[in-house]
Design a protein around this motif. Structure first.
Motif, PDB file in Angstrom:
ATOM      1  N   TYR A   1       0.838  -1.198   0.000  1.00 40.65           N
ATOM      2  CA  TYR A   1       0.000   0.000   0.000  1.00 40.65           C
ATOM      3  C   TYR A   1       0.873   1.249   0.000  1.00 40.65           C
ATOM      4  N   ARG A   2       0.473   2.230  -0.809  1.00 37.43           N
ATOM      5  CA  ARG A   2       1.182   3.499  -0.870  1.00 37.43           C
ATOM      6  C   ARG A   2       0.132   4.612  -0.930  1.00 37.43           C
TER       7      ARG A   2
ATOM      8  N   THR B   1      -2.383  10.462   9.492  1.00 35.82           N
ATOM      9  CA  THR B   1      -3.159  10.652   8.268  1.00 35.82           C
ATOM     10  C   THR B   1      -4.159   9.519   8.128  1.00 35.82           C
ATOM     11  N   ASN B   2      -5.420   9.865   7.835  1.00 39.07           N
ATOM     12  CA  ASN B   2      -6.432   8.818   7.698  1.00 39.07           C
ATOM     13  C   ASN B   2      -7.567   9.286   6.799  1.00 39.07           C
ATOM     14  N   LEU B   3      -8.467   8.385   6.504  1.00 35.53           N
ATOM     15  CA  LEU B   3      -9.567   8.688   5.591  1.00 35.53           C
ATOM     16  C   LEU B   3     -10.536   9.728   6.162  1.00 35.53           C
TER      17      LEU B   3
ATOM     18  N   VAL C   1     -11.110   5.531  -4.515  1.00 35.25           N
ATOM     19  CA  VAL C   1     -11.037   4.084  -4.684  1.00 35.25           C
ATOM     20  C   VAL C   1      -9.586   3.625  -4.628  1.00 35.25           C
ATOM     21  N   SER C   2      -9.364   2.474  -4.028  1.00 33.77           N
ATOM     22  CA  SER C   2      -8.026   1.889  -3.943  1.00 33.77           C
ATOM     23  C   SER C   2      -8.168   0.421  -3.578  1.00 33.77           C
ATOM     24  N   GLN C   3      -7.066  -0.245  -3.330  1.00 33.41           N
ATOM     25  CA  GLN C   3      -7.125  -1.638  -2.894  1.00 33.41           C
ATOM     26  C   GLN C   3      -7.777  -1.743  -1.514  1.00 33.41           C
ATOM     27  N   ASP C   4      -7.586  -0.735  -0.665  1.00 39.56           N
ATOM     28  CA  ASP C   4      -8.252  -0.661   0.641  1.00 39.56           C
ATOM     29  C   ASP C   4      -8.403   0.809   0.993  1.00 39.56           C
ATOM     30  N   THR C   5      -9.493   1.406   0.556  1.00 38.04           N
ATOM     31  CA  THR C   5      -9.699   2.840   0.759  1.00 38.04           C
ATOM     32  C   THR C   5      -9.800   3.180   2.238  1.00 38.04           C
ATOM     33  N   THR C   6     -10.402   2.287   3.033  1.00 33.90           N
ATOM     34  CA  THR C   6     -10.526   2.571   4.458  1.00 33.90           C
ATOM     35  C   THR C   6      -9.171   2.550   5.165  1.00 33.90           C
TER      36      THR C   6
ATOM     37  N   TYR D   1     -14.607   0.476  -2.162  1.00 33.02           N
ATOM     38  CA  TYR D   1     -13.721  -0.614  -1.785  1.00 33.02           C
ATOM     39  C   TYR D   1     -12.967  -0.364  -0.478  1.00 33.02           C
ATOM     40  N   GLY D   2     -13.667  -0.698   0.593  1.00 33.47           N
ATOM     41  CA  GLY D   2     -13.050  -0.679   1.916  1.00 33.47           C
ATOM     42  C   GLY D   2     -13.151  -2.048   2.553  1.00 33.47           C
TER      43      GLY D   2
END
Length: 283
Positions: A11-12, A52-54, A37-42, A74-75
């Protein structure tokens, strides 16, 4: 069982500043829906290890002001925290919509999938989301036919879907992916049986969808106009806040001037449910 994390790597997270700047540029071009959207947005910001967080990103995007939508895609169930739900509820631009793949509901199957952490967060997830946002729409995906899945496991998942009453559900049949830990577990359930299980789950979900869409008939709400439809009668294809692009149903709107630019957000009244879609008239 999923090969994507191995393909995409670690994850980056992008910086808050870079995301906000891109959002500003898109809004200046007339874009009215921003999909995060990402591999794990949450899990956004977890790799920075500096707080830093959502939820913080959502608040920053909300400060841009104006009329536009923010949609989270996608979380993970473990990432649906109270802080995230509060940020979503407090930021008017955020669609009350969460895309959270659960894969399964039975603890034995989740443990076999190496998703044991999901078990504790899954039980009351839908309740917590709707407590924070009573109108929330929840999308999820399930996987059937995983090695070792039994009839008892499938019945458990059917009942879970009935109780959770997700707004959108995708169901996939397991297929072995070389290089994943699950590959060593064998081929999984017989293909015909796995497909039959998929059909059963979709039938359960269809009953939930029919009930939810019927409840919208006669109500009003905002939709985002996407493109004019053939056939005249001032018809547009549109989506509401509870429908993500490409994966959910749509709203077919009549009574809208064809010369209106795409991307406009307008108010409509829902008139008919048709399958997974809605029909509406402009107000």
């Amino acid at each position: 069982f999923c090969a994507i994390p191995g393909i995409r790597g670690r994850y980056r997270s992008r910086t808050v500043t870079s995301v906000v700047q891109e959002a500003e540029a898109l809004l200046q071009r007339g874009i009215r829906e921003l999909n995060l959207v990402s591999q794990d947005t949450t899990g956004y910001g977890r790799d920075w290890k500096d707080g830093t967080n959502l939820p913080g990103l959502i608040h920053q995007l909300g400060r841009l002001g104006g009329t536009f939508w923010i949609r989270l895609l996608y979380g993970y169930p473990t990432g649906v925290t109270d802080a995230l739900l509060d940020a979503m509820a407090e930021t008017p631009q955020v669609c009350h919509y969460l895309d959270v793949p659960i894969q399964h509901s039975h603890p034995d199957v989740l443990a076999s999938m190496k998703r044991g952490g999901t078990v504790t967060s899954l039980g009351n997830m839908a309740f917590r989301i709707r407590r924070a946002m009573p109108d929330a729409a929840i999308r999820t995906t399930c996987l059937v036919g995983f090695p070792g899945e039994t009839e008892e496991h499938v019945r458990h998942l059917e009942e879970f879907l009935r109780c959770a009453a997700f707004d959108h559900v995708g169901v996939f049949v397991y297929s072995p992916e070389e290089g994943t830990p699950a590959f060593s577990l064998g081929p999984g359930v017989d293909a015909d049986e796995a497909e039959a299980r998929r059909t059963r789950l979709l039938e359960v979900q269809r009953a939930v969808v029919d009930r939810k869409l019927e409840a919208r008939i006669g109500t009003t709400g905002e939709v985002l106009l996407e493109n004019p439809l053939d056939g005249g009668a001032q018809c547009w294809a549109a989506r509401n806040r509870y429908q993500a692009p490409e994966v959910d149903g749509c709203v077919r709107v009549s009574g809208i001037k064809a010369r209106k630019p795409a991307g406009q957000i307008v108010t409509v009244r829902y008139t008919v449910a048709a399958g997974y879609d809605l029909h509406a008239v402009g107000q």
